[in-house]
Design an enzyme around this catalytic site. Structure first.
Site, mmCIF file in Angstrom:
data_model
loop_
_atom_site.group_PDB
_atom_site.id
_atom_site.type_symbol
_atom_site.label_atom_id
_atom_site.label_comp_id
_atom_site.label_asym_id
_atom_site.label_seq_id
_atom_site.Cartn_x
_atom_site.Cartn_y
_atom_site.Cartn_z
ATOM 1 N N ASN A 128 65.348 -17.919 -54.838
ATOM 2 C CA ASN A 128 65.832 -18.482 -53.568
ATOM 3 C C ASN A 128 67.360 -18.472 -53.481
ATOM 4 O O ASN A 128 68.034 -18.556 -54.505
ATOM 5 C CB ASN A 128 65.317 -19.907 -53.393
ATOM 6 C CG ASN A 128 63.795 -19.946 -53.294
ATOM 7 O OD1 ASN A 128 63.130 -18.911 -53.407
ATOM 8 N ND2 ASN A 128 63.236 -21.117 -53.109
ATOM 9 N N VAL A 129 67.862 -18.433 -52.247
ATOM 10 C CA VAL A 129 69.312 -18.346 -52.048
ATOM 11 C C VAL A 129 70.038 -19.437 -52.828
ATOM 12 O O VAL A 129 71.065 -19.196 -53.446
ATOM 13 C CB VAL A 129 69.674 -18.471 -50.552
ATOM 14 C CG1 VAL A 129 71.182 -18.516 -50.370
ATOM 15 C CG2 VAL A 129 69.113 -17.311 -49.771
ATOM 16 N N LYS A 130 69.478 -20.633 -52.839
ATOM 17 C CA LYS A 130 70.197 -21.758 -53.472
ATOM 18 C C LYS A 130 70.508 -21.505 -54.952
ATOM 19 O O LYS A 130 71.498 -21.998 -55.468
ATOM 20 C CB LYS A 130 69.439 -23.064 -53.299
ATOM 21 C CG LYS A 130 68.132 -23.107 -54.052
ATOM 22 C CD LYS A 130 67.517 -24.480 -53.995
ATOM 23 C CE LYS A 130 66.390 -24.579 -54.982
ATOM 24 N NZ LYS A 130 65.071 -24.502 -54.560
ATOM 25 N N GLY A 131 69.712 -20.719 -55.636
ATOM 26 C CA GLY A 131 70.017 -20.314 -57.008
ATOM 27 C C GLY A 131 70.119 -21.439 -58.001
ATOM 28 O O GLY A 131 69.454 -22.474 -57.871
#
Ligand code: B12
Length: 250
Positions: A128-131
């Protein structure tokens, strides 16, 4: 031969600390027996001398211990076996550029937690983008297309999605290790992909989780295992290099 010993209070004194729980109550009069049992275990594990530095009852009938003691074992650094990183760590920009130049299309990743495992935090951290740890996940990479199937995905479902999406890589997370579930699930998954795809056409198979032994890749039939503390950038760097090896930049 390079030998080291643990450091506790002074260099090479061999002192280590370990914690464990025994199914024995701490309440008096059994408390003394509980501590004695902890010391017996420590002695059998090679700690001599050993002392109980913390003991606390954990619910009914169980006691948690912290034991501090001297281990008389030596570590031979020449015999340490680990999987060293054999690919270059790239920046997000380098990953995108390499995919564009060498693959000439988006790199497709399908990810999931398989079996009954519902621990999605790890695979989400990678995809996910949040990483995680200040790094963004693979969804952030312009040249990656990511499908995160989430928790408790069955192996046949995963194979079908990988086929439908024309996945270049399948990323599987396994966190629960009770009764070796992570090993059974991984073997089932790799066997299913080998059966469903002709040789040379199957996606790259990558598994990850905090308790995998990274040396078990061939035994589990996967291409790579990532352990505790993995970051998305490591995974992106591995994927692009593994998938484009031998493909010359135009
Ligand atoms: C959060 C959590 C939960 C949440 C999960 C929520 C969610 N959506 O994920 C909930 C509450 C649902 C849960 C439930 C359960 N849990 Co739980 N849970 C945890 C906990 C506290 C943290 C796990 C976590 O999120 N770690 C953070 C992530 C970022 O770390 P990570 O998973 O290791 O991922 C990193 C790497 O391993 C790697 N990685 C992981 N996967 C992948 C995949 C790929 C492809 C790659 C490249 C890398 C990679 O990269 C990640 C980033 O660095 C742990 C204990 C702990 N402190 O670790 C217990 C723990 C994992 N849970 C445990 C248990 C037993 C359970 C339950 C069975 C409890 C119960 N009796 O109901 C259930 C099982 C549910 C199920 N069906 O799976 C045990 C597992 C024991 C074992 N040996 O198997 C643990 C260790 C707790 C314990 N000490 O007993 N849990």
């Amino acid at each position: 031969m390079t030998i080291v010993r643990p450091y506790g209070d002074t260099t090479g004194d061999g002192m280590v600390q370990l914690s464990f729980t025994l199914p024995i109550p701490l309440d008096e009069p059994a408390g003394k027996r509980a501590e004695g049992a902890a010391l017996q275990l420590a002695a059998k594990m090679g700690l001599d001398p050993a002392m109980v530095v913390h003991a606390r009852q954990m619910g009914a009938g169980h006691t948690f211990f912290v034991v501090y003691g001297r281990s008389n074992h030596l570590v031979d650094l020449d015999k340490v076996q680990v999987v060293e990183r054999d690919f270059r760590l790239l920046s997000a920009k380098e990953v995108n550029t390499a995919i564009k130049a060498r693959l000439r299309r988006k790199l497709v990743v399908v990810g999931a937690c398989i079996g009954t495992d519902a621990h999605t935090v790890g695979i989400d951290a990678i995809l996910n983008v949040k990483g995680i740890a200040g790094e963004k996940g693979l969804e952030y990479y312009r040249e990656c297309r990511v499908l995160n199937l989430g928790a408790q995905v069955s192996v046949p479902e995963l194979v079908e999605h990988a086929r439908a999406e024309k996945a270049d890589a399948v990323l599987v997370s396994q966190v629960v290790t009770q009764r070796d579930a992570h090993l059974h699930n991984t073997r089932e998954m790799s066997a299913a992909f080998r059966e469903a795809f002709p040789a040379g056409r199957r996606p790259l198979l990558v598994v990850g989780g905090p308790r995998f032994d990274e040396l078990m890749t061939s035994e589990l039939g996967v291409d790579r295992i990532f352990g505790r503390g993995t970051t998305p950038r490591e995974v992106a760097s591995y994927l692009v290099q593994a998938l484009t090896a031998g493909k010359v930049t135009a």
